[in-house]
Design an enzyme around this catalytic site. Structure first.
Site, PDB file in Angstrom:
ATOM      1  N   ASP A  10       0.860  -1.190   0.000  1.00  0.00           N
ATOM      2  CA  ASP A  10       0.000   0.000   0.000  1.00  0.00           C
ATOM      3  C   ASP A  10       0.892   1.234   0.000  1.00  0.00           C
ATOM      4  O   ASP A  10       2.068   1.172   0.367  1.00  0.00           O
ATOM      5  CB  ASP A  10      -0.924   0.021   1.223  1.00  0.00           C
ATOM      6  CG  ASP A  10      -1.897   1.207   1.174  1.00  0.00           C
ATOM      7  OD1 ASP A  10      -2.468   1.464   0.097  1.00  0.00           O
ATOM      8  OD2 ASP A  10      -2.048   1.906   2.191  1.00  0.00           O
ATOM      9  N   SER A  11       0.293   2.364  -0.373  1.00  0.00           N
ATOM     10  CA  SER A  11       1.024   3.628  -0.305  1.00  0.00           C
ATOM     11  C   SER A  11       1.389   3.953   1.148  1.00  0.00           C
ATOM     12  O   SER A  11       2.321   4.721   1.382  1.00  0.00           O
ATOM     13  CB  SER A  11       0.156   4.748  -0.877  1.00  0.00           C
ATOM     14  OG  SER A  11      -1.087   4.769  -0.206  1.00  0.00           O
ATOM     15  N   TYR A  42      -0.797   8.632  -2.374  1.00  0.00           N
ATOM     16  CA  TYR A  42      -0.745   8.501  -3.829  1.00  0.00           C
ATOM     17  C   TYR A  42      -1.993   9.123  -4.493  1.00  0.00           C
ATOM     18  O   TYR A  42      -2.011   9.331  -5.704  1.00  0.00           O
ATOM     19  CB  TYR A  42      -0.735   7.019  -4.225  1.00  0.00           C
ATOM     20  CG  TYR A  42       0.585   6.281  -4.099  1.00  0.00           C
ATOM     21  CD1 TYR A  42       1.678   6.806  -3.419  1.00  0.00           C
ATOM     22  CD2 TYR A  42       0.720   5.017  -4.687  1.00  0.00           C
ATOM     23  CE1 TYR A  42       2.862   6.089  -3.316  1.00  0.00           C
ATOM     24  CE2 TYR A  42       1.909   4.307  -4.597  1.00  0.00           C
ATOM     25  CZ  TYR A  42       2.976   4.833  -3.906  1.00  0.00           C
ATOM     26  OH  TYR A  42       4.145   4.123  -3.820  1.00  0.00           O
ATOM     27  N   CYS A  73      -3.718  -1.217  -2.395  1.00  0.00           N
ATOM     28  CA  CYS A  73      -4.034   0.203  -2.557  1.00  0.00           C
ATOM     29  C   CYS A  73      -4.932   0.388  -3.790  1.00  0.00           C
ATOM     30  O   CYS A  73      -4.579  -0.049  -4.892  1.00  0.00           O
ATOM     31  CB  CYS A  73      -2.714   0.951  -2.749  1.00  0.00           C
ATOM     32  SG  CYS A  73      -2.895   2.704  -3.077  1.00  0.00           S
ATOM     33  N   ASN A  74      -6.068   1.035  -3.602  1.00  0.00           N
ATOM     34  CA  ASN A  74      -6.972   1.266  -4.732  1.00  0.00           C
ATOM     35  C   ASN A  74      -6.356   2.169  -5.781  1.00  0.00           C
ATOM     36  O   ASN A  74      -6.515   1.958  -6.978  1.00  0.00           O
ATOM     37  CB  ASN A  74      -8.273   1.898  -4.229  1.00  0.00           C
ATOM     38  CG  ASN A  74      -9.178   0.877  -3.608  1.00  0.00           C
ATOM     39  OD1 ASN A  74      -9.924   0.215  -4.299  1.00  0.00           O
ATOM     40  ND2 ASN A  74      -9.094   0.715  -2.299  1.00  0.00           N
ATOM     41  N   GLU A 158      -5.430   9.582   8.446  1.00  0.00           N
ATOM     42  CA  GLU A 158      -3.970   9.621   8.641  1.00  0.00           C
ATOM     43  C   GLU A 158      -3.595  10.391   9.910  1.00  0.00           C
ATOM     44  O   GLU A 158      -2.676  10.026  10.613  1.00  0.00           O
ATOM     45  CB  GLU A 158      -3.300  10.322   7.458  1.00  0.00           C
ATOM     46  CG  GLU A 158      -3.283   9.528   6.186  1.00  0.00           C
ATOM     47  CD  GLU A 158      -2.137   8.540   6.127  1.00  0.00           C
ATOM     48  OE1 GLU A 158      -1.043   8.849   6.614  1.00  0.00           O
ATOM     49  OE2 GLU A 158      -2.360   7.440   5.579  1.00  0.00           O
ATOM     50  N   CYS A 192     -11.405   2.667  -0.904  1.00  0.00           N
ATOM     51  CA  CYS A 192     -10.145   3.253  -0.445  1.00  0.00           C
ATOM     52  C   CYS A 192      -9.800   2.565   0.863  1.00  0.00           C
ATOM     53  O   CYS A 192     -10.678   2.339   1.708  1.00  0.00           O
ATOM     54  CB  CYS A 192     -10.306   4.755  -0.227  1.00  0.00           C
ATOM     55  SG  CYS A 192      -8.840   5.497   0.517  1.00  0.00           S
ATOM     56  N   HIS A 194      -8.483   3.466   3.507  1.00  0.00           N
ATOM     57  CA  HIS A 194      -8.662   4.171   4.779  1.00  0.00           C
ATOM     58  C   HIS A 194     -10.114   4.257   5.241  1.00  0.00           C
ATOM     59  O   HIS A 194     -10.378   4.489   6.409  1.00  0.00           O
ATOM     60  CB  HIS A 194      -8.130   5.606   4.663  1.00  0.00           C
ATOM     61  CG  HIS A 194      -6.646   5.708   4.588  1.00  0.00           C
ATOM     62  ND1 HIS A 194      -5.902   5.025   3.671  1.00  0.00           N
ATOM     63  CD2 HIS A 194      -5.770   6.418   5.346  1.00  0.00           C
ATOM     64  CE1 HIS A 194      -4.622   5.328   3.845  1.00  0.00           C
ATOM     65  NE2 HIS A 194      -4.516   6.160   4.852  1.00  0.00           N
TER      66      HIS A 194
HETATM   67  N1  DGL Z   1      -4.232   3.589  -0.207  1.00  0.00           N
HETATM   68  C1  DGL Z   1      -4.910   4.609  -0.962  1.00  0.00           C
HETATM   69  C2  DGL Z   1      -6.134   4.014  -1.664  1.00  0.00           C
HETATM   70  O1  DGL Z   1      -6.658   2.962  -1.308  1.00  0.00           O
HETATM   71  C3  DGL Z   1      -5.323   5.766  -0.085  1.00  0.00           C
HETATM   72  C4  DGL Z   1      -4.164   6.571   0.412  1.00  0.00           C
HETATM   73  C5  DGL Z   1      -3.423   7.324  -0.686  1.00  0.00           C
HETATM   74  O2  DGL Z   1      -3.999   8.246  -1.284  1.00  0.00           O
HETATM   75  O3  DGL Z   1      -2.273   6.966  -0.918  1.00  0.00           O
HETATM   76  O4  DGL Z   1      -6.596   4.601  -2.611  1.00  0.00           O
END
Ligand code: DGL
Length: 275
Positions: A10-11, A42, A73-74, A158, A192, A194
């Site tokens: 993941d990011s 990201y 990560c989406n 976050e 997402c 989060h």
């Molecule tokens: N992990 C990212 C997602 O699922 C969310 C956090 C980011 O923007 O990096 O899209």
């Protein structure tokens, strides 16, 4: 004996919500998790940047011995996965596999809706890529897919503000905006990593009876199914039930946040990635 874990990427911390479901359904495998916290989020980055960062991380997983990497990560799944699968893998690692979170979710989302109207909530990057709409309509052409970017939700989570009044404000704001442009929605997909942490507040501002779908269990079920069908990959995986966590940024910070997302204490190691 060399370890051949499943890589979960993941990011940042968010993918731990997906990893939690995977590790609880399939505890027998070895896993390594990498959060690219130094370059997160990201969500607002360009296709090229997300591809370049994600590819660098995927190559790191391969060096660590992973035959299979899940992009939890989406945003990375929306903006980098296709290029990695179609252009990079044949060149750098034709025997390895990289999977994302969009397709498994798109395959199943139609089973949740009676009204035929589904809302996808995600980062700007995920929504602007249109990946969910395209994938869902491949499997369920009759479904209306409404999309809504919720850019303040990742920072709220976050910064640990997901239970605050500020979170109420932004949850209500985006859901009101969604409802002013969409009708008859009975299913909301949290697209997402989060957003599951905001699920209680999301529920609070939605009319009764709307399904709220989180991806963790869906991705875990889909991975179990993939491994059952792809024995050539499954046989390579080592099975001692280990879990190792890595971050490209501060480990103490990662460990603090990670326990919230993962639901148990986490101790990470630092990894330096170029770029
Ligand atoms: N992990 C990212 C997602 O699922 C969310 C956090 C980011 O923007 O990096 O899209």
């Amino acid at each position: 004996m060399a370890s051949h874990p499943i890589g979960v990427f993941d990011s940042g911390y968010g993918g731990l919500t997906v990893f939690k479901s995977i590790a609880s359904l399939l505890p027998q495998y070895d896993y390594i998790y990498l959060g690219d916290n130094a370059r997160a989020p990201y969500g607002n980055r360009s296709f090229d940047t997300v591809h370049q960062y994600t590819l660098g991380c995927v190559e790191w997983f391969f060096k660590m011995g992973c035959p299979l990497v899940i992009l939890a990560c989406n945003t990375a799944s929306a903006k980098a996965l296709r290029t990695i699968q179609q252009q990079d893998l044949p060149r750098i690692a034709p025997d390895k596999r990289v999977l994302g979170v969009i397709r498994p979710t798109a395959e199943i989302i139609g089973k949740y809706t009676q009204s035929g109207s589904v809302a996808v909530l995600g980062t700007k990057g995920t929504v602007n890529s249109d990946s969910y709409k395209l994938e869902i309509n491949k499997f369920f052409p009759e479904i209306n897919v409404y999309q809504k970017a919720c850019p303040m939700w990742v920072p709220l989570v976050e910064y640990g503000e997901y239970q605050s009044e500020g979170a109420d404000y932004f949850v209500k704001k985006y859901l009101d905006e969604l409802h002013s442009g969409a009708t008859n929605i009975d299913t909301i997909l949290l697209a997402c990593t989060h957003y599951p942490l905001l699920a209680d507040k999301i529920k609070k501002y939605l009319p009764h009876g709307i399904n709220i779908v989180s991806q963790g269990p869906i991705v875990a079920d889909s991975l179990a199914d993939y491994l059952a069908r792809h024995t050539e990959i499954e046989h390579q995986l080592t099975k001692t039930g280990s879990k190792h966590f890595y971050t490209t940024d501060d480990t103490a910070d990662f460990d603090n946040h990670a326990s919230v997302f993962f639901g148990e204490k986490v101790q990470s190691e630092y990894v330096h990635l170029k770029g």
